[in-house]
Design a protein around this motif. Structure first.
Motif, PDB file in Angstrom:
ATOM      1  N   ASP A 104      36.854  47.986  53.838  1.00 50.01           N
ATOM      2  CA  ASP A 104      38.244  47.536  53.978  1.00 50.01           C
ATOM      3  C   ASP A 104      38.329  46.026  54.187  1.00 50.01           C
ATOM      4  OD1 ASP A 104      37.258  47.486  56.474  1.00 50.01           O
ATOM      5  OD2 ASP A 104      38.667  48.942  57.344  1.00 50.01           O
ATOM      6  N   ASP A 105      37.160  45.355  54.153  1.00 50.48           N
ATOM      7  CA  ASP A 105      37.163  43.894  54.250  1.00 50.48           C
ATOM      8  C   ASP A 105      37.310  43.228  52.880  1.00 50.48           C
ATOM      9  OD1 ASP A 105      34.665  44.912  53.503  1.00 50.48           O
ATOM     10  OD2 ASP A 105      33.608  43.122  54.206  1.00 50.48           O
ATOM     11  N   ILE A 106      37.405  44.031  51.795  1.00 49.07           N
ATOM     12  CA  ILE A 106      37.538  43.406  50.461  1.00 49.07           C
ATOM     13  C   ILE A 106      38.995  43.067  50.191  1.00 49.07           C
ATOM     14  CG2 ILE A 106      37.272  43.745  47.970  1.00 49.07           C
ATOM     15  CD1 ILE A 106      34.771  45.374  48.570  1.00 49.07           C
ATOM     16  N   TYR A 107      39.235  41.776  50.016  1.00 48.72           N
ATOM     17  CA  TYR A 107      40.604  41.295  49.813  1.00 48.72           C
ATOM     18  C   TYR A 107      41.045  41.496  48.370  1.00 48.72           C
ATOM     19  CZ  TYR A 107      44.281  37.795  49.110  1.00 48.72           C
ATOM     20  OH  TYR A 107      45.438  37.158  48.759  1.00 48.72           O
ATOM     21  N   MET A 108      40.107  41.274  47.424  1.00 50.34           N
ATOM     22  CA  MET A 108      40.485  41.324  46.008  1.00 50.34           C
ATOM     23  C   MET A 108      39.274  41.704  45.163  1.00 50.34           C
ATOM     24  SD  MET A 108      41.468  38.040  43.604  1.00 50.34           S
ATOM     25  CE  MET A 108      42.822  37.432  44.580  1.00 50.34           C
ATOM     26  N   THR A 109      39.522  42.446  44.086  1.00 51.27           N
ATOM     27  CA  THR A 109      38.466  42.716  43.106  1.00 51.27           C
ATOM     28  C   THR A 109      38.783  41.916  41.850  1.00 51.27           C
ATOM     29  OG1 THR A 109      38.146  44.933  43.992  1.00 51.27           O
ATOM     30  CG2 THR A 109      37.289  44.528  41.783  1.00 51.27           C
ATOM     31  N   VAL A 110      37.802  41.162  41.390  1.00 49.02           N
ATOM     32  CA  VAL A 110      37.982  40.325  40.199  1.00 49.02           C
ATOM     33  C   VAL A 110      37.269  41.020  39.042  1.00 49.02           C
ATOM     34  CG1 VAL A 110      37.519  38.059  39.179  1.00 49.02           C
ATOM     35  CG2 VAL A 110      37.974  38.255  41.652  1.00 49.02           C
ATOM     36  N   VAL A 111      38.052  41.424  38.030  1.00 47.27           N
ATOM     37  CA  VAL A 111      37.463  42.170  36.913  1.00 47.27           C
ATOM     38  C   VAL A 111      37.371  41.255  35.699  1.00 47.27           C
ATOM     39  CG1 VAL A 111      37.562  44.297  35.571  1.00 47.27           C
ATOM     40  CG2 VAL A 111      38.610  44.233  37.846  1.00 47.27           C
ATOM     41  N   THR A 112      36.136  40.917  35.287  1.00 51.72           N
ATOM     42  CA  THR A 112      35.980  39.995  34.155  1.00 51.72           C
ATOM     43  C   THR A 112      35.495  40.633  32.852  1.00 51.72           C
ATOM     44  OG1 THR A 112      34.032  39.259  35.378  1.00 51.72           O
ATOM     45  CG2 THR A 112      35.843  37.738  35.264  1.00 51.72           C
ATOM     46  N   PRO A 113      34.663  41.677  32.842  1.00 52.61           N
ATOM     47  CA  PRO A 113      34.196  42.194  31.547  1.00 52.61           C
ATOM     48  C   PRO A 113      35.249  43.031  30.801  1.00 52.61           C
ATOM     49  CG  PRO A 113      32.702  42.795  33.356  1.00 52.61           C
ATOM     50  CD  PRO A 113      33.983  42.359  33.968  1.00 52.61           C
ATOM     51  N   ASP A 114      35.109  43.095  29.472  1.00 52.79           N
ATOM     52  CA  ASP A 114      36.123  43.784  28.666  1.00 52.79           C
ATOM     53  C   ASP A 114      36.170  45.300  28.882  1.00 52.79           C
ATOM     54  OD1 ASP A 114      33.694  44.184  27.381  1.00 52.79           O
ATOM     55  OD2 ASP A 114      34.267  43.222  25.509  1.00 52.79           O
ATOM     56  N   ASP A 115      34.997  45.940  29.036  1.00 55.63           N
ATOM     57  CA  ASP A 115      35.001  47.409  29.131  1.00 55.63           C
ATOM     58  C   ASP A 115      35.813  47.945  30.317  1.00 55.63           C
ATOM     59  OD1 ASP A 115      33.759  48.142  26.801  1.00 55.63           O
ATOM     60  OD2 ASP A 115      31.740  47.968  27.635  1.00 55.63           O
ATOM     61  N   PRO A 116      35.496  47.517  31.557  1.00 57.78           N
ATOM     62  CA  PRO A 116      36.302  48.058  32.667  1.00 57.78           C
ATOM     63  C   PRO A 116      37.784  47.683  32.568  1.00 57.78           C
ATOM     64  CG  PRO A 116      34.783  46.352  33.445  1.00 57.78           C
ATOM     65  CD  PRO A 116      34.396  46.662  32.040  1.00 57.78           C
ATOM     66  N   LEU A 117      38.100  46.545  31.962  1.00 54.94           N
ATOM     67  CA  LEU A 117      39.522  46.187  31.788  1.00 54.94           C
ATOM     68  C   LEU A 117      40.188  47.179  30.855  1.00 54.94           C
ATOM     69  CD1 LEU A 117      39.313  42.286  31.458  1.00 54.94           C
ATOM     70  CD2 LEU A 117      40.420  43.554  33.309  1.00 54.94           C
ATOM     71  N   SER A 118      39.536  47.457  29.705  1.00 59.86           N
ATOM     72  CA  SER A 118      40.193  48.352  28.738  1.00 59.86           C
ATOM     73  C   SER A 118      40.188  49.793  29.240  1.00 59.86           C
ATOM     74  CB  SER A 118      39.532  48.243  27.363  1.00 59.86           C
ATOM     75  OG  SER A 118      38.265  48.830  27.397  1.00 59.86           O
ATOM     76  N   MET A 119      39.246  50.113  30.139  1.00 56.43           N
ATOM     77  CA  MET A 119      39.216  51.478  30.698  1.00 56.43           C
ATOM     78  C   MET A 119      40.225  51.655  31.836  1.00 56.43           C
ATOM     79  SD  MET A 119      35.086  51.883  30.759  1.00 56.43           S
ATOM     80  CE  MET A 119      34.960  53.461  31.555  1.00 56.43           C
ATOM     81  N   GLY A 120      40.826  50.555  32.283  1.00 52.60           N
ATOM     82  CA  GLY A 120      41.895  50.673  33.283  1.00 52.60           C
ATOM     83  C   GLY A 120      41.437  50.523  34.729  1.00 52.60           C
ATOM     84  N   LEU A 121      40.405  49.710  34.963  1.00 46.81           N
ATOM     85  CA  LEU A 121      39.952  49.522  36.349  1.00 46.81           C
ATOM     86  C   LEU A 121      41.030  48.859  37.219  1.00 46.81           C
ATOM     87  CD1 LEU A 121      37.870  49.658  38.599  1.00 46.81           C
ATOM     88  CD2 LEU A 121      36.803  47.575  37.705  1.00 46.81           C
ATOM     89  N   VAL A 122      41.724  47.879  36.646  1.00 48.21           N
ATOM     90  CA  VAL A 122      42.761  47.193  37.426  1.00 48.21           C
ATOM     91  C   VAL A 122      43.883  48.177  37.777  1.00 48.21           C
ATOM     92  CG1 VAL A 122      44.530  45.369  37.329  1.00 48.21           C
ATOM     93  CG2 VAL A 122      42.181  44.898  36.560  1.00 48.21           C
ATOM     94  N   ASP A 123      44.244  49.022  36.806  1.00 48.42           N
ATOM     95  CA  ASP A 123      45.283  50.042  37.050  1.00 48.42           C
ATOM     96  C   ASP A 123      44.848  50.969  38.196  1.00 48.42           C
ATOM     97  OD1 ASP A 123      46.717  50.242  33.888  1.00 48.42           O
ATOM     98  OD2 ASP A 123      44.806  49.258  34.229  1.00 48.42           O
ATOM     99  N   LEU A 124      43.586  51.429  38.116  1.00 49.50           N
ATOM    100  CA  LEU A 124      43.087  52.382  39.111  1.00 49.50           C
ATOM    101  C   LEU A 124      43.108  51.770  40.513  1.00 49.50           C
ATOM    102  CD1 LEU A 124      41.662  55.213  39.440  1.00 49.50           C
ATOM    103  CD2 LEU A 124      39.495  53.960  39.387  1.00 49.50           C
ATOM    104  N   LEU A 125      42.654  50.523  40.607  1.00 51.98           N
ATOM    105  CA  LEU A 125      42.630  49.873  41.923  1.00 51.98           C
ATOM    106  C   LEU A 125      44.061  49.683  42.445  1.00 51.98           C
ATOM    107  CD1 LEU A 125      39.753  47.308  41.252  1.00 51.98           C
ATOM    108  CD2 LEU A 125      39.673  49.213  42.872  1.00 51.98           C
TER     109      LEU A 125
END
Ligand code: AMP
Ligand code: GLY
Length: 424
Positions: A66-87
């Motif tokens: 719970d100490d993680i303030y932000m997740t930075v997603v840079t590669p194309d695969d997790p972006l297109s798979m919806g990692l930002v949406d899931l988080l």
């Protein structure tokens, strides 16, 4: 208050992102999933063994910390798979576009149709999802032409075809042999554009755009732009002629391409927040889009981010919160060149586990495919290390990059000898 972040990825690009974040006064710990040996060696960083495409694994890790303030997603695969949406759906803060917005990269057919619909200049094209129809089309087409697999193919799904034979082969490989898997279920066949290539990466919150310095990468494996397409064997920034305000390049691109793209995405209900990468061709008929990426480029990031004077965490925050218009972003104005040291055989098959030696010396070295095995630094990927040089002149930055590269050795190390040297 110090903030901890999680960076997703393991390339030279992610090392550059971690390195730049670490310069921020507000950063506490940096977790990288899975990271590499260069990131692990940073005093404030820690690598965690989770794959970039293990979306649930990443979510669980964020939940457990719970100490993680932000997740930075840079590669194309997790972006297109919806990692930002899931988080986001689970109440966590993430930097990067949603899957719907990242479609601008993950489907070339979508990107081309968006440009056609909103009058954004690009090469003429046709989309085919049926081999015979594509074959008939290329039989009567004008050459050269360009064939692109629709989906993500590690930057390798583009074939420049000088004649019918090459085009037929490319179509067979992509559509029938499924060389890129489902990414090749449909193809874009487009007009070949003549001109000068330049990349412009921008930060955007979906309303405002802040442009980064221009850059150019070297996609082919061998000197003289020969050999196979790779993820990128080197890069430099800025590209002087396009920084000159007299040429109006940025103003033209801003008005005809950058803002229209952001507006088009909004109209389509695909708000884009994050990094948007414009691969452009400056032709006799104006500036045209070759491709969009929904993320930082690799290795462009390694020559751009070291020049950022503004706090990168603040910039990410402003993008997420829709406040980019309130932020002034400053750059140091220096030239930077990077040369990638890769494993023999890349971009095809290559061996891993070769011992790497790096001598002490000056200059930034970003790690990509590296790991620690039995206490030793070893190769762990195709692109292994990235030597960066900087200077007030492009030639000086180039000499410094090659001097920096001399510090590193590993069995089978290959690199291009003509980065910048053939391109000014
Ligand atoms: P892309 O991944 O779409 O950027 O394509 C990779 C590379 O292929 C680009 O950086 C260009 O060098 C080249 N390329 C792509 N599309 C075209 C085009 N329509 N005309 C000329 N070159 C192209
Ligand atoms: N170097 C080009 C890319 O990151 O896609």
């Amino acid at each position: 208050m110090k903030r901890n972040v999680l960076v997703i990825g393991s390339g030279g690009r992610e090392h550059a992102v971690c390195h730049t974040l670490a310069r921020s006064e507000n950063i506490g710990r940096i977790y990288a999933a899975p990271g590499n040996a260069g990131i692990a060696a940073m005093p404030t960083a820690e690598c965690v063994d989770i794959k970039t495409t293990d979306l649930n694994g990443i979510l669980e890790f964020v939940r457990a910390h719970d100490d993680i303030y932000m997740t930075v997603v840079t590669p194309d695969d997790p972006l297109s798979m919806g990692l930002v949406d899931l988080l986001n759906q689970n109440g966590f803060r993430a930097f990067g576009p949603t899957a719907a917005a990242a479609k601008i990269e993950s489907s070339k057919a979508f990107a081309k149709e968006l440009m056609r619909k909103y009058d954004i200049p690009t090469a003429d094209y046709r989309v085919f999802d049926e081999f015979n129809a594509a074959l008939t089309y290329i039989t009567g087409a004008k050459y050269p032409l360009v064939i692109k697999a629709d989906g993500l193919a590690l930057g390798k799904g583009v074939v420049i075809c000088k004649d019918f034979k090459t085009a037929e082969n490319a179509l067979r490989e992509i559509m029938l042999d499924k060389k890129f898997g489902a990414a090749g279920a449909s193809v874009v066949v487009e007009e070949f554009l003549y001109g000068e290539e330049v990349s412009v990466l921008v930060f955007t919150d979906g309303q405002t755009i802040k442009i980064m310095p221009t850059s150019r990468d070297y996609k082919r494996a061998k000197d003289g732009d020969k050999g196979l397409n790779t993820g990128g064997m080197g890069a430099f920034s800025p590209v002087t002629e396009f920084e000159d305000s007299k040429c109006n390049f940025k103003e033209i691109a801003m008005n005809s391409i950058f803002m229209p793209t952001i507006h088009a995405m909004n109209k389509e209900g695909r708000l884009f927040r994050g990094i948007l990468y414009f691969g452009l061709m400056v032709t006799a008929g104006g500036v045209k889009v070759l491709e969009y990426n929904a993320r930082f480029g690799d290795p462009e990031t390694q020559v751009i981010l070291p020049g950022l004077k503004t706090d990168l965490l603040e910039v990410f925050d402003a993008c997420i919160d829709g406040k980019l218009g309130e932020l002034d972003i400053e750059w140091d104005g220096k030239y930077r060149v990077c040369v990638v040291a890769a494993s023999k055989g890349y971009p095809l098959s290559y061996e891993k586990g070769k011992k790497i030696t790096i001598k002490d010396g000056e200059g930034l070295i970003f790690h990509a495919g590296t790991a620690i095995k039995d206490g030793e630094l070893v190769t762990n990927g195709g692109r292994v290390l990235c030597a960066v040089g900087e200077g007030d002149l492009l030639s000086e930055a180039c000499n410094n990059a090659y001097a920096n590269l001399k510090r590193m050795t590993f069995e089978g190390m290959i690199f291009r000898r003509d980065i910048v040297r053939n391109a000014q």
